[in-house]
Design an enzyme around this catalytic site. Sequence first.
Site, short mmCIF file in Angstrom:
data_model
loop_
_atom_site.label_atom_id
_atom_site.label_comp_id
_atom_site.label_asym_id
_atom_site.label_seq_id
_atom_site.Cartn_x
_atom_site.Cartn_y
_atom_site.Cartn_z
N SER A 173 0.61 -1.39 0.10
CA SER A 173 0.16 0.07 -0.21
C SER A 173 0.86 1.14 0.27
O SER A 173 2.20 1.53 -1.33
CB SER A 173 -1.43 -0.20 1.57
OG SER A 173 -2.05 0.63 1.40
N ASP A 275 -9.54 -3.66 -5.55
CA ASP A 275 -9.38 -2.97 -5.01
C ASP A 275 -9.91 -1.69 -5.98
O ASP A 275 -10.18 -1.42 -6.99
CB ASP A 275 -7.99 -3.54 -5.44
CG ASP A 275 -6.91 -2.31 -3.97
OD1 ASP A 275 -7.43 -0.87 -3.92
OD2 ASP A 275 -5.62 -2.54 -3.90
N HIS A 305 -8.40 -4.76 -1.13
CA HIS A 305 -7.36 -3.70 -0.65
C HIS A 305 -6.74 -4.58 0.37
O HIS A 305 -7.61 -4.53 1.44
CB HIS A 305 -7.48 -2.32 -0.75
CG HIS A 305 -6.29 -1.75 -0.56
ND1 HIS A 305 -5.35 -1.21 -1.84
CD2 HIS A 305 -5.77 -0.94 0.96
CE1 HIS A 305 -4.09 -0.67 -0.77
NE2 HIS A 305 -4.65 -0.91 0.32
#
Length: 339
Positions: A173, A275, A305
């Site tokens: 991320s 995501d 995600h």
Amino acid sequence: MAEQKIIAESTMEDAYKFLKITPNPDGSLTRNTPVPNVPSTPEIDPNSSNQLISLSKDIPLNPAANTFIRLYRPVSPPINTKLPLIIYFHGGGFVLLSVSSVIFHESCNAMSAQIPALIASVEYRLAPEHRLPAAYEDAVDAIKWAKDQAINGGDPWLKQLADFSKVFLMGSSSGGNIVYHAGLRSLNINLDPVKIVGLIMNQPYFGGVERTKSELKFVNDKILPLHANDLMWSLALPEGVDRDHEYSNPLINEVEVKKKIERLPRCLIRGYGGDPLIDKQKKFAKMIESRGVHVTPQFLETGYHAVEIFDKKCAQDLYDSIKDFVNSICDENVGKSAM
């Protein structure tokens, strides 16, 4: 207009509540994230019933910035074999979490044992107390620390086990975003004898003013809804800029950094179909590939995600893909040195 209506439905106050953070008058945050921190485990406790697969210890990085590295090594490394060093950057939107967060501690434990590798997990400064590029500067500090260890020694684990010619940068991320920017910055630094041979970006966190189809499709995503995403960027980016800043949107200034991008090592980029960031991740992968970077794209139709935090099978699939990527490059370099 439709987009404005969507965003208006979720106020900034909702975003703060979703992220469990509270703004303070001095510009700092009170973080109430329900993710516990855990200490490092530098040695095996003979009285503990827990079976360790990796050991870990905390090493100061830059005392002035209050940064440090949590270094991991397998409990039982291969005999007479040097291991790759992975410099790891955790996720959290540049705003949340720590190397001590149990979710990242456990994943680094697993990766260190399974690859096997030494993993240096970097405790970088968080925004908004330290807005970008603070995290990138801390990442470069960690890379320079690796060079210092390679030249001067100091840590016995690294001296015994590390192969500094096989260094990888890895992040998830926001950590994936850091990998990209730290990778670019490191190109102008003499790192010898350290060689960064691969970048691993798991669901890299990129943004932009223009909404993508996946962002609008997953506007109310349970992990990364649009209003929370926007809030984190507003807290992380330098004050007065929008999401088309180069730190957020790597497509904006691609012409200016073209020659630097061409010099990046091989990249593994992984993303998931559920995501909200998947469209940006795919565009990013195509952009750097068009500049001549060797990209291993892994974009799965399933998942969401940070899925590896919640799904053990997905976590294992991720570890396996990282192991394959790291070992393929290490094996390739061994072949070259033997020629």
